[in-house]
Write an enzyme that holds these catalytic residues in place. Structure first.
Site, PDB file in Angstrom:
ATOM      1  N   SER B 157       0.839  -1.201   0.000  1.00 47.57           N
ATOM      2  CA  SER B 157       0.000   0.000   0.000  1.00 47.57           C
ATOM      3  C   SER B 157       0.880   1.259   0.000  1.00 47.57           C
ATOM      4  O   SER B 157       1.764   1.393  -0.848  1.00 47.57           O
ATOM      5  CB  SER B 157      -0.918  -0.063   1.224  1.00 47.57           C
ATOM      6  OG  SER B 157      -1.914   0.895   1.166  1.00 47.57           O
ATOM      7  N   ARG B 227     -11.737   5.909  10.542  1.00 49.31           N
ATOM      8  CA  ARG B 227     -11.231   4.539  10.524  1.00 49.31           C
ATOM      9  C   ARG B 227     -12.300   3.564  10.008  1.00 49.31           C
ATOM     10  O   ARG B 227     -11.998   2.618   9.278  1.00 49.31           O
ATOM     11  CB  ARG B 227     -10.793   4.131  11.926  1.00 49.31           C
ATOM     12  CG  ARG B 227     -10.215   2.738  12.016  1.00 49.31           C
ATOM     13  CD  ARG B 227      -9.004   2.597  11.129  1.00 49.31           C
ATOM     14  NE  ARG B 227      -8.360   1.300  11.289  1.00 49.31           N
ATOM     15  CZ  ARG B 227      -7.333   0.883  10.572  1.00 49.31           C
ATOM     16  NH1 ARG B 227      -6.843   1.668   9.630  1.00 49.31           N
ATOM     17  NH2 ARG B 227      -6.795  -0.282  10.770  1.00 49.31           N
ATOM     18  N   ASP B 324      -9.007  -6.713  -4.136  1.00 53.85           N
ATOM     19  CA  ASP B 324      -8.601  -5.403  -3.626  1.00 53.85           C
ATOM     20  C   ASP B 324      -9.129  -4.329  -4.562  1.00 53.85           C
ATOM     21  O   ASP B 324      -8.685  -4.215  -5.699  1.00 53.85           O
ATOM     22  CB  ASP B 324      -7.064  -5.353  -3.545  1.00 53.85           C
ATOM     23  CG  ASP B 324      -6.538  -4.060  -2.942  1.00 53.85           C
ATOM     24  OD1 ASP B 324      -7.342  -3.129  -2.704  1.00 53.85           O
ATOM     25  OD2 ASP B 324      -5.323  -3.985  -2.704  1.00 53.85           O
ATOM     26  N   HIS B 357      -8.148  -5.197   0.224  1.00 56.78           N
ATOM     27  CA  HIS B 357      -6.822  -4.587   0.377  1.00 56.78           C
ATOM     28  C   HIS B 357      -6.065  -5.181   1.571  1.00 56.78           C
ATOM     29  O   HIS B 357      -4.843  -5.309   1.546  1.00 56.78           O
ATOM     30  CB  HIS B 357      -6.995  -3.080   0.552  1.00 56.78           C
ATOM     31  CG  HIS B 357      -5.722  -2.311   0.543  1.00 56.78           C
ATOM     32  ND1 HIS B 357      -4.775  -2.442  -0.452  1.00 56.78           N
ATOM     33  CD2 HIS B 357      -5.206  -1.400   1.430  1.00 56.78           C
ATOM     34  CE1 HIS B 357      -3.748  -1.630  -0.186  1.00 56.78           C
ATOM     35  NE2 HIS B 357      -3.982  -1.006   0.947  1.00 56.78           N
ATOM     36  N   ASP B 358      -6.797  -5.551   2.607  1.00 61.76           N
ATOM     37  CA  ASP B 358      -6.173  -6.124   3.810  1.00 61.76           C
ATOM     38  C   ASP B 358      -5.427  -7.429   3.532  1.00 61.76           C
ATOM     39  O   ASP B 358      -4.644  -7.876   4.372  1.00 61.76           O
ATOM     40  CB  ASP B 358      -7.230  -6.392   4.889  1.00 61.76           C
ATOM     41  CG  ASP B 358      -7.360  -5.223   5.850  1.00 61.76           C
ATOM     42  OD1 ASP B 358      -6.591  -4.261   5.696  1.00 61.76           O
ATOM     43  OD2 ASP B 358      -8.232  -5.279   6.739  1.00 61.76           O
TER      44      ASP B 358
END
Lengths: 196, 380
Positions: B157, B227, B324, B357-358
């Site tokens: 990232s 968040r 992602d 994405h994680d």
């Protein structure tokens, strides 16, 4: 290494920039890098083969050939190689044109479906050909666009593709003797050196 | 020969600190009169100092990439899945360095640090930093550790952006560059998500134009919402469906009751938001997302990423994940295309994963295998 790859290796010039479509475990590119100092990239879709390329230090890019080569510049490779993969793509004619767009020259090999053993299996047994070279049955084969040598050369004529050289291979003694007399009947594998 | 450690964990680790009294001039012209850099290292630097690997952290990460600080810690460092003895970034071979970036809130000089010129926390007066400032301060640490060149610089990232910046700014000091789930620049959609997150923070009444520390408050609600938004975009719809579905944490849909229902996903997000806002600084979040937005590897090169990468000397491994959508495989392919065009050595893998994405943080078999294969090839 397969015998058709030996022919392909001989046709690559030292220091060339090479794109290998369906590069497998990267053996060809590895050897060409070692013996001819090429700068090579392989395209591959199989995760295990990709890892094997990486483990060898071969540049490999995960890509489905059916998505085309649109992101590569015109004539950006000295040679584009595709070995035993033409019959497994969705649009062989489009891919062939694309190879000739991004490469100054192309080297392409494929199994000849016009070989007498294939003809015998279809005509006498009435079944789709299965051989050591094509070990799949009709429903699970990745090979969806078989062609014969005559078919392929017909496409080249139709698209004004220049056949610079042709090599034909046979594995048994009969084929080895007769392949140069009637390639479409006696060659198991054909290798073409093309340009456009 | 010494027996190789195969326990998988680097064990108990402690952060270290480098203080530099030398002023640092940032990309925007502002000067930090001094900098403190907090970092961790794992493994042993070899005789020739040739086995050092730099890990660049992403938006909410820090220097604690692997191992545990205390024996009773429940969670290891953020990339413990990939760093340790016998893991892809094998600490039996490599000396691994991870630094909290400046502008961060975990010890390195940042908005919560005391401004030596005023004696008060920097707060919103902390200069905006760019990815290249992180790279130049990582370079300070590199010199202090007497590392002539990195065997590899690795990041996911925002960390991947730093790894690419290393190749451009210090082409002779990085031998391998591993860029995971990253991009040469953010898309408009990506910047939009960052702006929503920042707006959540700045509209919190406790934000006080960023001077919340002086007011003895913290914009915890705004930061929590920021968040929550981020977290949703880091997951995929499939991953959320598998993890939560429409499961209820409390309440019922029964006709005749007016009891509110709470979905599992709501309580999970709230928990994520609250725990994050308890440990992270709002000004840092704004600064980090701005650095993300600003980054554009090709800007100085006529918007041509292949020109930006033309002078680099590293080997590259680029990895993306199918689900992602925040840093989609297409963004990674742009990096690969630019590298091929520049005639650089590059391999690319698009790993099938449901985690969004994680995924870059999660242990995924194929990702582990190919990453390890690449790292094993690196000569040290």
């Amino acid at each position: 290494m397969r015998i058709d790859l030996d022919v392909v290796k001989g046709l690559i010039k030292p220091g060339a920039r090479v794109l290998d479509l369906g590069c497998g475990d990267g053996s060809l590119l590895e050897e060409l890098t070692r013996t001819k100092q090429i700068q090579g990239y392989g395209l591959e879709i199989d995760p295990d083969k990709i890892t094997r390329c990486i483990a060898k230090g071969v540049n490999v890019i995960e890509q489905d050939l059916d998505t085309g080569l649109g992101h590569f510049d015109n004539k950006s490779f000295d040679a584009v190689v595709m070995s035993q993969t033409l019959q497994a793509v969705n649009y062989p004619d489009i891919l062939l044109e694309e190879m000739l767009r991004v490469g100054k020259e192309c080297l392409i090999s494929f199994p000849n479906f016009g070989h007498w053993k294939c003809r015998l299996q279809i005509s006498l047994e009435g079944k789709m050909p299965v051989s050591n070279f094509m070990p799949y049955t009709w429903y699970n084969t990745p090979n969806i666009h078989f062609c014969t040598i005559d078919d392929f050369e017909g496409l080249c004529r139709e698209r004004s593709i220049n056949i610079l050289e042709r090599f034909v291979l046979g594995s048994n003694n009969i084929d080895k003797h007769l392949k140069n007399i009637n390639a479409n009947l006696f060659a198991e594998t054909a290798i073409y050196h093309l340009s456009k | 020969m010494q027996q190789a450690d195969t326990s998988g964990s680097v064990g108990i680790v402690s952060p270290k600190t480098l203080y530099s009294a030398k002023p640092v001039t940032l990309a925007n012209g502002r000067v930090l009169p001094e900098v403190t850099l907090v970092y961790e290292t794992y493994g042993t630097l070899n005789e020739h100092h040739s086995n050092a690997v730099l890990i660049c952290h992403a938006l909410s990460g820090n220097h604690h990439a692997a191992g545990y600080h205390h024996p009773d810690d429940t969670k290891p460092g953020w990339w413990d899945n990939y760093i340790g003895p016998g893991k892809p970034i094998d600490t039996n071979r490599f000396f691994v360095v991870c630094m909290n970036n400046i502008g961060g809130c975990d010890g390195s000089t940042g908005p919560t640090s005391i401004n030596p010129e005023t004696g008060k926390p920097y707060g919103p007066d902390f200069p905006m930093v760019r990815v290249r400032d992180w790279v130049s301060t990582q370079h300070l640490l590199m010199e202090a550790l007497e590392i002539p060149s990195w065997a590899a610089v690795i990041g996911g990232s925002l960390g991947g952006m730093q790894a690419m910046r290393w190749c451009v700014d210090f082409p002779d000091k990085i031998r391998n560059c591993v860029v995971i789930a990253s991009a040469t620049k953010l898309t408009a959609q990506n910047i939009a998500f960052n702006e929503i997150a920042r707006s959540a923070i700045t509209s919190d009444p406790d934000f006080h134009d960023g001077r919340y520390l002086e007011h003895g408050t913290s914009p915890r609600n705004g930061l929590a919402i920021a968040r929550m938004i981020g977290h949703v975009t880091y997951l995929s719809g499939t991953a959320m469906g598998m993890k939560f579905g429409r499961d209820l944490r409390s309440g019922t849909f029964e006709v005749g009751t007016d009891k509110q229902v709470e979905f599992q996903v709501e309580s999970y997000l709230r928990y994520q938001g609250e725990s994050f806002s308890g440990r992270f600084d709002a000004n840092t979040y704004i600064l980090m997302t701005k650095a993300l937005d600003y980054f554009d590897l090709a800007r100085d090169f006529n918007d041509d990423a292949s020109k930006a990468l033309a002078a680099t000397n590293s080997h590259f491994l680029i990895v993306s994940f199918t689900s992602d959508w925040r840093f989609s495989p297409d963004r990674s392919k742009e990096i690969v295309d630019a590298l091929v065009r520049a005639n650089k050595s590059v391999s690319y893998a698009e790993v099938e994963a449901d985690n969004g994405h994680d995924a870059f943080l999660i242990s995924i078999e194929r990702y582990q295998t190919l990453f390890a294969a690449y790292m094993n090839r690196i000569t040290i």
